[in-house]
Motif scaffolding. Sequence first.
Motif, PDB file in Angstrom:
ATOM      1  N   ASN A 251       0.970  -1.051   0.305  1.00 19.55           N
ATOM      2  CA  ASN A 251       0.252  -0.055  -0.059  1.00 19.55           C
ATOM      3  C   ASN A 251       1.067   1.266   0.087  1.00 19.55           C
ATOM      4  N   LYS A 252       1.744   0.854   0.043  1.00 20.68           N
ATOM      5  CA  LYS A 252       3.168   2.626   0.485  1.00 20.68           C
ATOM      6  C   LYS A 252       4.040   2.504  -0.906  1.00 20.68           C
ATOM      7  N   THR A 253       4.229   1.745  -0.834  1.00 18.03           N
ATOM      8  CA  THR A 253       5.635   1.006  -2.138  1.00 18.03           C
ATOM      9  C   THR A 253       4.804   1.136  -4.155  1.00 18.03           C
ATOM     10  N   GLY A 254       3.719   0.092  -3.900  1.00 16.31           N
ATOM     11  CA  GLY A 254       2.818   0.140  -5.487  1.00 16.31           C
ATOM     12  C   GLY A 254       3.600  -1.345  -5.972  1.00 16.31           C
ATOM     13  N   ASP A 279      -5.243   9.606  -1.890  1.00 20.03           N
ATOM     14  CA  ASP A 279      -3.961  10.601  -0.296  1.00 20.03           C
ATOM     15  C   ASP A 279      -4.885  10.501   0.847  1.00 20.03           C
ATOM     16  N   MET A 280      -3.941  11.150   1.877  1.00 20.37           N
ATOM     17  CA  MET A 280      -4.834  11.087   2.782  1.00 20.37           C
ATOM     18  C   MET A 280      -4.332   9.528   4.014  1.00 20.37           C
ATOM     19  N   GLU A 281      -3.505   8.912   3.704  1.00 24.19           N
ATOM     20  CA  GLU A 281      -2.821   7.863   4.271  1.00 24.19           C
ATOM     21  C   GLU A 281      -4.361   6.877   3.997  1.00 24.19           C
ATOM     22  N   GLY A 282      -4.803   6.918   2.582  1.00 23.77           N
ATOM     23  CA  GLY A 282      -5.321   5.740   2.124  1.00 23.77           C
ATOM     24  C   GLY A 282      -6.778   5.853   3.198  1.00 23.77           C
ATOM     25  N   ASN A 283      -7.490   6.920   3.855  1.00 21.23           N
ATOM     26  CA  ASN A 283      -8.900   7.232   4.499  1.00 21.23           C
ATOM     27  C   ASN A 283      -9.917   7.218   3.208  1.00 21.23           C
ATOM     28  N   PRO A 284     -10.831   7.037   3.431  1.00 19.91           N
ATOM     29  CA  PRO A 284     -12.053   6.507   2.647  1.00 19.91           C
ATOM     30  C   PRO A 284     -12.792   7.843   2.271  1.00 19.91           C
TER      31      PRO A 284
END
Length: 827
Positions: A251-254, A279-284
């Motif tokens: 989830n961070k590097t792809g 973005d927003m650290e994955g906040n949906p």
Amino acid sequence: IWVFRVWLAGTILLCFKSHSLQPWEDGTSILKAVLCVCVCMLLSGHERRSDIQSPPALSQGLQEIWFPSRQTDSSSIGQLKRMKRDWVIPPINVPENSRGEFPQDLVRIRSDNDKNRSLRYSVTGPGADQPPTGIFIIHPISGELSVMKPLDREHISNFHLRAHAVDLNGNQVESPIDIVINVIDMNDNRPEFIHQIWNGSVPEGSKPGTFVMTVTSVDKDDPKTANGMLRYKIGSQNPESPTSNMFTINNKTGDIITVAAGLDREKVPQYTLIIQATDMEGNPMYGLSNTATAVIRVTDINDNPPEFTAEMVPENRVNVIVANLTVTDKDQPNTLAWKAVYKITGGDPTGRFSVPTDPTTNEGLVTVVKPIDYEISRTYMLTVVAVNEVSLARGIYSPRQSTATVSIRVIDVNESPYFDPNPKLIKLDEGMLAESTLTTFTAQDPDRFMQQSIRYTRLSDPANWLRIDANTGRITTIAVLDRESPYVKDNMYSATFLASDNGVPPASGTGTLQISLLDINDNAPHVYPQETEMCKKPEPNGINITALDGDLNPNAGPFAFELANRPSDVRRNWTITRLSDYAQLSLKIGFLESGIYEIPIIITDSGNLPMSNTSYLRVKVCQCDHNGDCTDQQHIIAAGLGTGAIIAILLCIIILLILVLLFVVWMKRRDKERQAKQLLIDPEDDVRDNILKYDEEGGGEEDQDYDLSQLQQPDTIEPDTIKPVGIRRMDERPLHPEPQYPIRSAAPHPGDIGDFINEGLKAADNDPTAPPYDSLLVFDYEGSGSTAGSLSSLNSSSSGGDQDYDYLNDWGPRFRKLADMYGGSDD
């Protein structure tokens, strides 16, 4: 500051020690040292004034920044002077994309020198007086620094400005202060993938944890904040075989790696992944997202041994050779010991294949003998054994048979949709109204592995009664269903519908809907036969009749017969009797004139809600011979004209008479107009402005041979002296009788002349015999005598002799004669 104080004191003490032989033993030296420390403390104790406070966030209000004073301070000890140090201004933070009202205040700049004189403040740098200009301004008197428009961190992340203070003469009174304005990032940019489609590959059979590829996305927001911190995840996988989670992503590097075993290129050669970056650290809830496509190709490895492989076989095909099996036999060719026989020993439990032998090449021909369904089995693994037609010789030890494995792959073809059941039977009562739902007639697609849709159309609907929904197959009515319709056979109505898929090529199938219509009492009976013959003196005098009804029992017979009440002579002359299955019509009288008679008969059926109808029986009464046959058929035919024919003939006669009358009226009017035109164009009576020569003047009234009696009053003239009609003009009104005109008396009163003329004019206007054009009208006659003398004795006036009449020559040729008569000389 305290560190500086200690350092300065220590330095002075060391200086004193270097110049004294016994600094610590001598009390004077110690006193000097203490004095030096005090001086240092006094020098450093005069601190400059500082009211600078770090401005908080923009929303906490305007702050003040004071310029450091540049004045020198004199200590009471010696002439030691120092300069004050400048302040360091903390950065000012301003959020981007602000929606507040502009200009928006940021900070206030102040100087100590503004207490005793007026100063002017200004700012310089990018955003103020350098591009991009117009973003920041400062009030020259109050020193309030303001922002004029929303800021964009992705365009410029910070601004470096310098604040200046000058007096009214433009002299600088303070050193410029550096002001740093940082633009605070907001989450106003979505992540953007570097490529919209990412291509990668992985070998089939790879173990879980195998690296496949890396996808990368960027965000224009600040990467040091949550606005620019991205997280990746896999949104979907297609196809979901053998599992729906064959891959995972860091989830961070792809980084995409495999998480499950079972990659098989022969089954799934390629996977398509939808990658989502947030973005927003994955906040949906608060984060912004974007997607890209990752295409992962499964590469081949050598994981299948060679086999006898037949060509691919389309499903639902028979008598198709799919493979040739070749064997080698060292025996004499074309003998029983050489000929091979092939048998399928496994892989075909339903007997869909056979392997006959080619008599020429001795090859085994793998043939399809029964239809193959792709939806049931996609592949077949056949085990084929080859033996000779005769057994091996006794004592020969050798493998008696050879075995081969044949792999057959079935090709899926687009099959036609089919209706089940077909035909479909439904039972309904007739008379169902339009827009009524009957049933749903749907088809099934045998191609379960093809994503196809089916549409329905009407193929055959003889009576145009039905409509089918193209998507759902729901059948509704568009007209009333009638069992008695000629399109219904044996109470059954059939319609055919077509179901078509959207395959390549498209396929279609038909289905038949049979509607069994149940009878209702919706038809009234009528008499049968409708026409019959009867003799003038019938023997016997009865006529057998029955009734016909389009309905079925019990909505039809038995029927009730009754004579109508009108016309009244029907019941007076006729009677009707109900028998078993029919009725008998007979005469009440013994004789009836020849002709055609319409007898109204009321017939009622036996339905639950019975229906009645007045039906007319047409009876031809004629003169019969001794055998009972009519002898005056032509007379009957002539007398048999119906009421409609008689009315038509009368209408034709009336129209013809009207046309003749209109023609006569038109001819009379035409003659009248012709006579009127003759009056208008008569040269003697032309009243237009023409100069007519009547006669020479003569010597007067006594010189003319006139019948002056015609000028007398009509009532004084004898009838025999009246001028004959033939002597008068055509437009002259007759003298007698004249009742519509008022008759003047012999001596009318002068005041009655106007009334007399008006009455005569009104009578002339209302006279229907007056011609339709302007003409001279005779109102009355002069009378029996005149008191005036003859005009012949009067001479022409010579009062106009001196007048010039030459102007009459300009009026045209018609007035030249008058000009010659009056304008000539005395000669």
